[in-house]
Each structure stands twice: as structure tokens, then as C-alpha cells.
Design an enzyme around this catalytic site. Structure first.
Site, PDB file in Angstrom:
ATOM      1  N   ASP A  95       0.842  -1.195   0.000  1.00  0.00           N
ATOM      2  CA  ASP A  95       0.000   0.000   0.000  1.00  0.00           C
ATOM      3  C   ASP A  95       0.880   1.249   0.000  1.00  0.00           C
ATOM      4  O   ASP A  95       1.628   1.501   0.950  1.00  0.00           O
ATOM      5  CB  ASP A  95      -0.900  -0.016   1.240  1.00  0.00           C
ATOM      6  CG  ASP A  95      -1.847   1.176   1.278  1.00  0.00           C
ATOM      7  OD1 ASP A  95      -2.924   1.081   0.654  1.00  0.00           O
ATOM      8  OD2 ASP A  95      -1.516   2.186   1.932  1.00  0.00           O
TER       9      ASP A  95
ATOM     10  N   HIS B 142      -7.232   9.519  -1.954  1.00  0.00           N
ATOM     11  CA  HIS B 142      -6.656   9.526  -0.615  1.00  0.00           C
ATOM     12  C   HIS B 142      -7.603  10.171   0.395  1.00  0.00           C
ATOM     13  O   HIS B 142      -7.832   9.628   1.480  1.00  0.00           O
ATOM     14  CB  HIS B 142      -5.313  10.266  -0.636  1.00  0.00           C
ATOM     15  CG  HIS B 142      -4.381   9.851   0.448  1.00  0.00           C
ATOM     16  ND1 HIS B 142      -3.016   9.820   0.292  1.00  0.00           N
ATOM     17  CD2 HIS B 142      -4.609   9.435   1.715  1.00  0.00           C
ATOM     18  CE1 HIS B 142      -2.441   9.396   1.410  1.00  0.00           C
ATOM     19  NE2 HIS B 142      -3.395   9.175   2.291  1.00  0.00           N
TER      20      HIS B 142
ATOM     21  N   LYS C 265      -2.323   6.092  -4.113  1.00  0.00           N
ATOM     22  CA  LYS C 265      -3.419   7.014  -3.801  1.00  0.00           C
ATOM     23  C   LYS C 265      -3.146   8.391  -4.396  1.00  0.00           C
ATOM     24  O   LYS C 265      -1.997   8.830  -4.475  1.00  0.00           O
ATOM     25  CB  LYS C 265      -3.582   7.165  -2.280  1.00  0.00           C
ATOM     26  CG  LYS C 265      -3.713   5.852  -1.521  1.00  0.00           C
ATOM     27  CD  LYS C 265      -3.877   6.103  -0.035  1.00  0.00           C
ATOM     28  CE  LYS C 265      -3.776   4.819   0.756  1.00  0.00           C
ATOM     29  NZ  LYS C 265      -2.393   4.319   0.849  1.00  0.00           N
TER      30      LYS C 265
ATOM     31  N   TYR D 178       3.186   9.901   0.534  1.00  0.00           N
ATOM     32  CA  TYR D 178       4.126   9.282   1.470  1.00  0.00           C
ATOM     33  C   TYR D 178       5.586   9.515   1.088  1.00  0.00           C
ATOM     34  O   TYR D 178       6.471   9.475   1.934  1.00  0.00           O
ATOM     35  CB  TYR D 178       3.887   7.775   1.556  1.00  0.00           C
ATOM     36  CG  TYR D 178       2.523   7.357   2.031  1.00  0.00           C
ATOM     37  CD1 TYR D 178       1.734   8.192   2.814  1.00  0.00           C
ATOM     38  CD2 TYR D 178       2.013   6.102   1.686  1.00  0.00           C
ATOM     39  CE1 TYR D 178       0.481   7.785   3.244  1.00  0.00           C
ATOM     40  CE2 TYR D 178       0.764   5.692   2.115  1.00  0.00           C
ATOM     41  CZ  TYR D 178      -0.007   6.541   2.887  1.00  0.00           C
ATOM     42  OH  TYR D 178      -1.243   6.125   3.310  1.00  0.00           O
TER      43      TYR D 178
END
Length: 355
Positions: free
Chosen positions: A61, A124, A91, A66
Site C-alpha cells: 500500500d 486519498h 493514492k 508518502y
């Protein structure tokens, strides 16, 4: 080429296996490269991902926000696991909800990961920000919204499915209203999952059931947060409640010869939810995968349910993201209406620690 990791058994580990709209199986347990990995070195993150692949994790994931997709790409290029065995999720961040932004984000993810397609793409957060938005704006109470309807973002994502760049779609941090907005638009591709905060102290039972009624599976970030809150203290009653909840898990763990981490992840799996777990410690990563090959009893499940319900706690407060207030994720069976809701400071101690 590095020695290949053994094949995973995760595809058959759910009480009711999940498949995407195209029929592809979705592994029951995901390894996340989320916000925790923003605070460790690239080498630490890479070693954790290698440990995850060797342990048997096949669902990885990721997200553009990130900042870890390039690290993942370097590890995936080592050939530990054939691409056909992997399930890669990414995302869209809030600044890329428009048509051009969706394509740009996915192209950037694919380039960083070294892939030709994503197995799943999630929205997201169901809020569109202007392209020049800075996360620090949130700390100043600024919400630089962009005029991009949620359905418009979904249509742009569907075009990437049609182009073969993405194979399945889903959402994250959505309530029933957002799901119904998408589903009511007669989508060509229906959402497969809705990823939200979920653990015994934030069980999301009503949301899970509402998603299931719509053919959507609940995926769960932060599944181990009660353990972390209990260990770190602070947060007043929230941490104290977590400590009381966590104190009950060793009973089930001892009965099965497992760790409390494995019990907690197993609790989610038996609720037909998909845990997205993570760690920067390779041994803990390997331990997490052990949640797939044992079963909690009905009495153990009920005890965990009851303990969590008595000490409701959530880390992320959606009030700052979405109006009106009735769009909260909390449903009546998740937190008693007579109890005060966690303050922004208690439920989201780090404004920039979004998941």
C-alpha cells in the site's frame, strides 16, 4: 538477482475473499509504506519492505504523499517477487483531483515504482485542494479548496482503467455520503475498498456494514494504534483507555501461542476487513504476517469488541476535512452520542501526520 521470496498464502485467508470488479483477488493483509516511513531512512524502509516480501506480503500500500514509492520501486526491481504475484495500491493526493492531476499522479507513481500498471488506485481524501496547496496551510487553519467534484475525479480515474494504467479503483477516508455520491453517478468502475482508520477502539462497524451493503470492503489503516497509544502514554483518557484494552489481548495471544499484534490483525480479518499494517522493524514485519493462519474464537472476538467499545478513541478527526459535521465517520454504534468526541489535539496530535 536476489533470491526470490516464497509464494504468499494471503490470497485465501479471508472468511469471504475479496475480488476486484475485474475478478482479480485482493490479498487479505497489506503492508503499508505510509507516514511512519517518512521518518526513517530510505535503507530502513527498503529493508522493511524486503522483510515483508520474504514473509509473504503481496499487497503493498503506497501513496504519492508518502514519498516512499521510489524506495519501493528499487526493492521491487530486485525481483524478490514476480510482478504477477504482487498487488500494488497507490493514492491520489488532494492537490491532484482534476483530470490532468489524476493522470500526472498515476504516471509519477508508475515511474517511481517501475511498473506498467497499478493494481488499485484510491482517492486519498475526498477533498480537492488547489495545486499549489501546502500541507502547512492546514496548521494555520487554511483550507485551499479546489472546485473539482468527487465524481469528476472518479471519471478521470476510470479513464486510466480504460487505458490499462490502473486495474481497480477505491477510496480512502470516505463516509457513506461520499460512497453514495460515486455509486449514484452510474460509474463504469465501482469502488472495491474504502480505507479508513479502524481498530478495536474505532471499530467502524456501521461504516463496515454500509460499505458491505454497497459491495465495498473496508480496509483499515492504523490497526495497531491502540498498542502504540498505550505504550507511549499521553493523550489523557485516550491512552489510558488504550492501555485497558491492550491489557486484555495477551489472554487471547497466550491461548493461541501468538503475539498481541497478530491477535489484533486477526480480529480485523475475521471482521471481513483488510488490515494495512506496517513497521520499520523487520522482525515485527515478519511477525505481522502470522495473523493469517489461526482463528480467534467467538468469545475472544466478543471480548475484544466489548473492550474497544468501552474506550472509544480515534487518532484522526475528520472535522477539519469535510463539512458538514454530520459527515463524521463515527456512527452511533461506534461511539455513544453522550460522550464527548476527541478534540483535534487529542485525535490528531501531529497535523502533518496524515495517513
Amino acid at each position: 538477482m536476489a533470491e526470490r521470496a516464497p509464494s504468499s498464502v494471503a490470497l485465501e485467508s479471508w472468511p469471504s475473499p475479496l475480488r476486484t470488479v475485474s475478478g482479480a483477488p485482493v490479498p487479505a493483509l497489506a503492508f503499508g509504506l505510509g507516514t511512519r516511513h517518512r521518518h526513517v531512512s530510505d535503507d530502513v524502509t527498503a529493508n522493511a519492505l524486503r522483510a515483508a516480501l520474504h514473509a509473504g506480503f503481496r499487497h503493498i500500500d503506497c501513496a504519492r504523499f508518502y514519498g516512499t514509492e521510489a524506495i519501493a520501486g528499487r526493492v521491487l526491481a530486485e525481483g524478490l517477487v514476480p510482478r504477477r504475484e504482487l498487488f500494488l495500491t497507490s493514492k491520489l493526493w488532494m492537490t491532484h483531483h482534476d483530470d490532468a492531476g489524476v493522470a500526472e499522479s498515476v504516471n509519477a507513481s508508475l515511474a517511481a515504482l517501475g511498473l506498467e500498471y497499478l493494481d488499485m488506485l484510491l482517492i486519498h481524501w475526498p477533498v480537492a485542494w488547489t495545486r499549489d496547496s501546502d500541507p502547512a496551510d492546514k496548521a494555520r487553519g487554511v483550507t485551499p479548496r479546489a472546485d473539482v467534484p468527487l465524481v469528476a475525479t472518479w471519471r478521470a480515474m476510470e479513464r486510466l482503467v480504460a487505458a490499462g494504467r490502473v486495474r481497480a479503483l477505491g477510496v480512502s477516508n470516505c463516509g457513506v455520503a461520499e460512497l453514495d455520491e460515486i455509486l449514484g453517478s452510474d460509474p463504469a468502475v465501482r469502488p472495491t475498498i474504502n480505507q479508513v482508520e479502524c481498530h478495536p477502539q474505532c471499530a467502524q462497524t456501521a461504516l463496515r456494514d454500509a460499505c458491505a451493503a454497497r459491495g465495498v470492503r473496508l480496509a483499515c489503516f492504523g490497526p495497531l494504534w491502540p498498542q502504540r497509544a498505550a505504550a507511549e502514554g499521553g493523550g489523557g483518557g485516550a491512552a489510558a483507555g488504550s492501555a485497558r484494552v491492550v491489557s486484555l489481548w495477551p489472554v487471547a495471544a497466550a491461548a493461541h501461542g501468538r503475539s498481541t499484534t497478530q491477535v489484533l490483525l486477526r480480529w480485523l480479518i475475521q471482521r471481513a476487513c483488510m488490515p494495512v499494517t506496517t513497521s520499520s522493524n523487520p522482525e515485527r514485519v515478519r511477525q505481522s504476517f502470522g495473523a493469517l493462519d489461526f482463528t480467534l474464537t467467538d468469545a475472544e472476538m466478543a471480548a475484544i469488541n466489548d473492550a474497544g467499545a468501552r474506550a472509544p478513541f480515534r487518532r484522526y478527526n475528520p472535522l477539519g476535512w469535510r463539512e458538514p459535521p454530520d459527515a463524521l465517520w463515527f456512527a452511533p454504534d461506534d461511539i455513544d452520542a453522550s460522550e464527548s468526541r476527541p478534540s483535534q489535539a487529542q485525535s490528531a496530535p501531529g497535523v502533518l501526520g496524515w495517513s
